[in-house]
Design a protein around this motif. Structure first.
Motif, PDB file in Angstrom:
ATOM      1  N   GLN A  73       0.826  -1.203   0.000  1.00 18.78           N
ATOM      2  CA  GLN A  73       0.000   0.000   0.000  1.00 18.78           C
ATOM      3  C   GLN A  73       0.863   1.256   0.000  1.00 18.78           C
ATOM      4  O   GLN A  73       0.573   2.210  -0.705  1.00 18.78           O
ATOM      5  CB  GLN A  73      -0.943  -0.006   1.206  1.00 18.78           C
ATOM      6  CG  GLN A  73      -1.933   1.130   1.222  1.00 18.78           C
ATOM      7  CD  GLN A  73      -2.888   1.094   0.045  1.00 18.78           C
ATOM      8  OE1 GLN A  73      -3.233   0.037  -0.447  1.00 18.78           O
ATOM      9  NE2 GLN A  73      -3.318   2.246  -0.414  1.00 18.78           N
ATOM     10  N   SER A  74       1.956   1.273   0.770  1.00 20.44           N
ATOM     11  CA  SER A  74       2.791   2.466   0.806  1.00 20.44           C
ATOM     12  C   SER A  74       3.521   2.664  -0.518  1.00 20.44           C
ATOM     13  O   SER A  74       3.795   3.791  -0.908  1.00 20.44           O
ATOM     14  CB  SER A  74       3.780   2.407   1.967  1.00 20.44           C
ATOM     15  OG  SER A  74       4.711   1.369   1.782  1.00 20.44           O
ATOM     16  N   ALA A  75       3.833   1.582  -1.223  1.00 11.97           N
ATOM     17  CA  ALA A  75       4.456   1.717  -2.537  1.00 11.97           C
ATOM     18  C   ALA A  75       3.468   2.335  -3.523  1.00 11.97           C
ATOM     19  O   ALA A  75       3.829   3.225  -4.305  1.00 11.97           O
ATOM     20  CB  ALA A  75       4.934   0.360  -3.038  1.00 11.97           C
ATOM     21  N   PHE A  76       2.225   1.870  -3.484  1.00  6.16           N
ATOM     22  CA  PHE A  76       1.196   2.482  -4.329  1.00  6.16           C
ATOM     23  C   PHE A  76       1.021   3.965  -3.991  1.00  6.16           C
ATOM     24  O   PHE A  76       0.941   4.811  -4.877  1.00  6.16           O
ATOM     25  CB  PHE A  76      -0.149   1.776  -4.166  1.00  6.16           C
ATOM     26  CG  PHE A  76      -0.279   0.524  -4.974  1.00  6.16           C
ATOM     27  CD1 PHE A  76      -0.243   0.565  -6.362  1.00  6.16           C
ATOM     28  CD2 PHE A  76      -0.452  -0.701  -4.348  1.00  6.16           C
ATOM     29  CE1 PHE A  76      -0.378  -0.597  -7.113  1.00  6.16           C
ATOM     30  CE2 PHE A  76      -0.580  -1.863  -5.092  1.00  6.16           C
ATOM     31  CZ  PHE A  76      -0.538  -1.813  -6.471  1.00  6.16           C
ATOM     32  N   ASN A  77       0.978   4.266  -2.694  1.00  8.49           N
ATOM     33  CA  ASN A  77       0.818   5.658  -2.264  1.00  8.49           C
ATOM     34  C   ASN A  77       1.988   6.521  -2.732  1.00  8.49           C
ATOM     35  O   ASN A  77       1.779   7.656  -3.167  1.00  8.49           O
ATOM     36  CB  ASN A  77       0.676   5.745  -0.748  1.00  8.49           C
ATOM     37  CG  ASN A  77      -0.671   5.251  -0.265  1.00  8.49           C
ATOM     38  OD1 ASN A  77      -1.626   5.204  -1.024  1.00  8.49           O
ATOM     39  ND2 ASN A  77      -0.746   4.874   1.004  1.00  8.49           N
ATOM     40  N   SER A  78       3.193   5.990  -2.644  1.00  5.37           N
ATOM     41  CA  SER A  78       4.359   6.741  -3.110  1.00  5.37           C
ATOM     42  C   SER A  78       4.259   7.029  -4.601  1.00  5.37           C
ATOM     43  O   SER A  78       4.569   8.138  -5.050  1.00  5.37           O
ATOM     44  CB  SER A  78       5.646   5.967  -2.830  1.00  5.37           C
ATOM     45  OG  SER A  78       5.862   5.833  -1.455  1.00  5.37           O
ATOM     46  N   GLY A  79       3.820   6.050  -5.355  1.00  6.07           N
ATOM     47  CA  GLY A  79       3.658   6.242  -6.789  1.00  6.07           C
ATOM     48  C   GLY A  79       2.597   7.276  -7.118  1.00  6.07           C
ATOM     49  O   GLY A  79       2.799   8.131  -7.982  1.00  6.07           O
TER      50      GLY A  79
ATOM     51  N   GLN B 104       1.047  12.865  -8.650  1.00  6.43           N
ATOM     52  CA  GLN B 104       0.379  14.122  -8.321  1.00  6.43           C
ATOM     53  C   GLN B 104       1.371  15.285  -8.312  1.00  6.43           C
ATOM     54  O   GLN B 104       1.080  16.361  -8.835  1.00  6.43           O
ATOM     55  CB  GLN B 104      -0.328  14.020  -6.969  1.00  6.43           C
ATOM     56  CG  GLN B 104      -1.540  13.127  -6.998  1.00  6.43           C
ATOM     57  CD  GLN B 104      -2.126  12.865  -5.624  1.00  6.43           C
ATOM     58  OE1 GLN B 104      -1.454  13.020  -4.597  1.00  6.43           O
ATOM     59  NE2 GLN B 104      -3.387  12.463  -5.589  1.00  6.43           N
ATOM     60  N   LYS B 105       2.538  15.061  -7.740  1.00  8.30           N
ATOM     61  CA  LYS B 105       3.567  16.101  -7.705  1.00  8.30           C
ATOM     62  C   LYS B 105       4.039  16.423  -9.120  1.00  8.30           C
ATOM     63  O   LYS B 105       4.220  17.602  -9.464  1.00  8.30           O
ATOM     64  CB  LYS B 105       4.741  15.641  -6.832  1.00  8.30           C
ATOM     65  CG  LYS B 105       5.855  16.639  -6.732  1.00  8.30           C
ATOM     66  CD  LYS B 105       5.430  17.881  -5.993  1.00  8.30           C
ATOM     67  CE  LYS B 105       6.636  18.804  -5.829  1.00  8.30           C
ATOM     68  NZ  LYS B 105       6.239  20.106  -5.341  1.00  8.30           N
ATOM     69  N   ALA B 106       4.225  15.406  -9.943  1.00  7.11           N
ATOM     70  CA  ALA B 106       4.648  15.628 -11.327  1.00  7.11           C
ATOM     71  C   ALA B 106       3.599  16.434 -12.082  1.00  7.11           C
ATOM     72  O   ALA B 106       3.943  17.320 -12.874  1.00  7.11           O
ATOM     73  CB  ALA B 106       4.906  14.295 -12.022  1.00  7.11           C
ATOM     74  N   THR B 107       2.339  16.154 -11.834  1.00  7.11           N
ATOM     75  CA  THR B 107       1.261  16.905 -12.478  1.00  7.11           C
ATOM     76  C   THR B 107       1.277  18.364 -12.056  1.00  7.11           C
ATOM     77  O   THR B 107       1.125  19.266 -12.886  1.00  7.11           O
ATOM     78  CB  THR B 107      -0.104  16.273 -12.142  1.00  7.11           C
ATOM     79  OG1 THR B 107      -0.099  14.915 -12.576  1.00  7.11           O
ATOM     80  CG2 THR B 107      -1.244  17.011 -12.806  1.00  7.11           C
ATOM     81  N   GLU B 108       1.478  18.604 -10.761  1.00  7.72           N
ATOM     82  CA  GLU B 108       1.543  19.980 -10.266  1.00  7.72           C
ATOM     83  C   GLU B 108       2.708  20.740 -10.898  1.00  7.72           C
ATOM     84  O   GLU B 108       2.550  21.884 -11.332  1.00  7.72           O
ATOM     85  CB  GLU B 108       1.688  19.987  -8.741  1.00  7.72           C
ATOM     86  CG  GLU B 108       0.470  19.519  -7.996  1.00  7.72           C
ATOM     87  CD  GLU B 108       0.735  19.353  -6.506  1.00  7.72           C
ATOM     88  OE1 GLU B 108       1.803  19.808  -6.026  1.00  7.72           O
ATOM     89  OE2 GLU B 108      -0.120  18.770  -5.820  1.00  7.72           O
TER      90      GLU B 108
END
Length: 91
Positions: free
Chosen positions: A4-10, A15-19
């Motif tokens: 789950q944390s790997a998915f969250n990191s991805g 999201q950061k890349a989009t911003e």
């Protein structure tokens, strides 16, 4: 590390890349739009007064966002593969 944390990191990376990409694109539009509207004579004065990021930096930021999105996608794919492997082993 949990799956789950790997998915969250991805997802957070995407999201950061989009911003970053959105901001870089807005900066590029601001930079190219400003140069069209300004007289050649007063262009230097406007450039020094306004805080418009340089076009080169905005293009670099856009490319960095692209690489960040690709890396985040690979993280999500790896987490998905790991989860699939765990399910196959336990089944």
């Amino acid at each position: 590390m949990e799956i789950q944390s790997a998915f969250n990191s991805g997802i957070q990376g995407l999201q950061k890349a989009t911003e970053v990409a959105d901001q870089a694109a807005a900066d590029i539009v601001a930079q190219t739009g400003a140069t069209r509207e300004v007289d050649v004579v007063s262009q230097a004065a406007v450039s020094s007064e306004q805080k418009i990021p340089s076009l080169n930096q905005s293009i670099v930021d856009l490319k960095v966002a692209e690489h960040q999105a690709k890396a985040s996608t690979e993280i999500i794919k790896t987490a998905d593969d790991s989860l699939g492997t765990l399910l196959d082993v336990t089944a």
